[in-house]
Design a protein around this motif. Structure first.
Motif, mmCIF file in Angstrom:
data_model
loop_
_atom_site.group_PDB
_atom_site.id
_atom_site.type_symbol
_atom_site.label_atom_id
_atom_site.label_comp_id
_atom_site.label_asym_id
_atom_site.label_seq_id
_atom_site.Cartn_x
_atom_site.Cartn_y
_atom_site.Cartn_z
ATOM 1 N N GLU A 95 16.049 3.897 3.116
ATOM 2 C CA GLU A 95 14.943 2.940 3.225
ATOM 3 C C GLU A 95 13.692 3.678 3.683
ATOM 4 N N LEU A 96 12.712 3.762 2.827
ATOM 5 C CA LEU A 96 11.458 4.424 3.172
ATOM 6 C C LEU A 96 10.554 3.465 3.934
ATOM 7 N N PRO A 97 9.798 3.978 4.912
ATOM 8 C CA PRO A 97 8.911 3.103 5.691
ATOM 9 C C PRO A 97 7.676 2.659 4.910
ATOM 10 N N VAL A 98 7.385 3.334 3.807
ATOM 11 C CA VAL A 98 6.186 3.032 3.031
ATOM 12 C C VAL A 98 6.434 3.445 1.587
ATOM 13 N N PRO A 104 0.837 -1.212 0.000
ATOM 14 C CA PRO A 104 0.000 0.000 0.000
ATOM 15 C C PRO A 104 0.867 1.255 0.000
ATOM 16 N N ARG A 105 0.500 2.196 -0.837
ATOM 17 C CA ARG A 105 1.318 3.391 -1.015
ATOM 18 C C ARG A 105 0.606 4.643 -0.525
ATOM 19 N N ILE A 106 1.415 5.636 -0.185
ATOM 20 C CA ILE A 106 0.916 6.980 0.074
ATOM 21 C C ILE A 106 1.011 7.766 -1.225
ATOM 22 N N GLY A 107 -0.074 8.401 -1.619
ATOM 23 C CA GLY A 107 -0.063 9.232 -2.803
ATOM 24 C C GLY A 107 0.251 10.677 -2.456
ATOM 25 N N ASN A 136 7.077 9.638 8.470
ATOM 26 C CA ASN A 136 6.397 9.374 9.727
ATOM 27 C C ASN A 136 5.398 8.228 9.622
ATOM 28 N N ALA A 137 5.181 7.735 8.398
ATOM 29 C CA ALA A 137 4.148 6.701 8.194
ATOM 30 C C ALA A 137 4.542 5.415 8.924
ATOM 31 N N ARG A 138 3.487 4.771 9.439
ATOM 32 C CA ARG A 138 3.713 3.510 10.157
ATOM 33 C C ARG A 138 2.887 2.415 9.529
#
Length: 420
Positions: A158-161, A105-108, A418-420
């Motif tokens: 390394e991105l969290p999302v 799942p991605r953040i747009g 900040n995404a978890r």
């Protein structure tokens, strides 16, 4: 991104003023907490702040109208490719999407790219070079901020999302290019989506956000009327078209205000009226055009049938024939609570005074079409210098304080980091 700010200046001929201003960009709002990822973003800003200025000024000087943003798309794509990313142009050749980070799942993150059919009168050294076209709504800044965010995040180990960048064409034309983007499947795999919009009422370094509606639905009403016409001395022998127009001009807004809860911020305003030329002749044709706006999504779905019912009731006794053309625009942008809280956290991290309240606007924004698919939120980015006149959007003198570019990059980057 391999090109440094200094080499970018040599390659593009950035003027001395841009370089001097760029030195301030990284210092406008220092983050209160610097983690590994955020440290990488801060490092990118320290090295490439001048690039942000140059990106914005290049786009500003070369504006393109809705659905003609070919050169802007190519410009963005070239920088993304230099950063090792793989942009995907949208059908038609204007706009693109680009994924960064892990699968899942991605953040747009969305920015609009198009300019307005408006002559610029700023007198800036990088003013529009295209007659009658200018970036008077800040889309040059929106595009620059998302491009900068992409290039900064590309350097985070390394991105969290995962992230999906959406560079969208045709926001300025209704019902908006966002519909076309959604139709391509661009929201597939996107969990929620975020956007910034320039706000000349907020000082640079501040970002406004609110839960719920932040913009309004905006629909267009066009009423074309006709009658046999006649002499003004004998109105009883014909259908008095001007009288009928007057009845609708006052009656429709008034009755809507009595049929709809005022807490929905619904308003009907006429913008143009035309009928006749001679003072002693009842005209045969006339036209009314206006807008009806609401901040409530449920009310938006009721407006068209209600307007048709009221107009029919007002005109039936007059005997005037009519054709009502009701054109739905965009839904209101309604920020969901979780996405708003994520925005608030991202804003707070750039400074203790960065978070600001904001009011609902009566304007429309096609970002709302994405929110028909996934939850999300839009925030308002302060672009006023804090001194002098506040130059409003959609005006030929509109400009921004370019220090806001780095603020925008920080905010969007923080949402991701900040995404978890």
């Amino acid at each position: 991104m391999s090109t440094t700010g200094r080499s970018a200046e040599r390659a593009t001929g950035m003027d001395a003023g841009a370089c001097a201003l760029a030195e301030d960009l990284a210092d406008i709002v220092l983050p209160s907490t610097v983690g590994t990822g955020l440290g990488s973003v801060e490092g990118w800003l320290a090295e490439h702040a001048s690039d942000l200025v140059q990106f914005r000024r290049h786009i500003h000087a070369n504006p393109e109208l809705s659905r003609t943003e070919f050169a802007t798309t190519e410009f963005i794509s070239s920088w993304l490719i230099k950063a090792g990313l793989t942009p995907q142009p949208l059908p038609g050749g204007t706009g693109l999407i680009c994924d960064i980070g892990p699968e899942g799942p991605r953040i747009g993150l969305r920015a609009d790219m198009d300019a307005l059919p408006l002559q610029e009168f700023t007198g800036l050294s990088f003013a529009s070079t295209v007659p009658g076209v200018s970036h008077a709504c800040g889309h040059d800044a929106h595009t620059t901020i998302l491009l900068g965010t992409a290039l900064a995040l590309a350097e985070v180990p390394e991105l969290p999302v995962g992230v999906r960048l959406v560079f969208q064409p045709a926001e300025e034309v209704m019902p908006g290019g966002a519909i076309d983007v959604v139709a391509t499947g661009a929201m597939e795999g996107v969990e929620r989506i975020f956007a910034l919009h320039c706000d000349p009422r907020l000082e640079v370094g501040r970002v406004g956000i609110r839960v719920g509606a932040i913009t309004s639905a905006a629909d267009t009403v066009e009423l074309v009327l006709d009658s046999p016409g006649g002499h003004t001395s004998r109105p009883h022998l014909t259908s008095d078209l001007v009288y009928a127009i007057g009845t609708v001009i006052t009656g429709l807004p008034g009755l809507l205000s009595r049929r709809i809860d005022p807490r929905t911020s619904t308003v009907m305003v006429w913008g143009a009226v035309s009928a006749g030329k001679a003072p002693n002749a009842i005209p045969q044709t006339g036209m009314l055009t206006g807008t009806v706006r609401t901040g409530d999504h449920a009310t938006w779905s009721l407006l068209e049938p209600m307007v048709r019912e009221i107009v029919d009731g007002l005109l039936a006794p007059t005997g005037v024939r009519y054709q009502l053309n009701y054109r739905r625009g965009v839904p209101p942008v309604v920020n969901d609570e979780q996405s708003t809280r994520m925005f608030e956290d991202a804003i707070r991290k750039i400074g203790p005074d960065a978070l600001a309240d904001t009011m609902q606007s009566g304007g429309g924004e096609d970002f709302s079409w994405y929110l028909e698919e996934v939850p999300g939120a839009m925030a308002r980015l302060g672009v006023w210098s804090g001194h002098g006149e506040q130059l409003d959007l959609h005006q030929p003198t509109f400009d921004i304080d370019e220090r806001a570019l780095a603020v925008g990059v920080r905010v969007l980057s923080n949402i991701v980091l900040n995404a978890r």
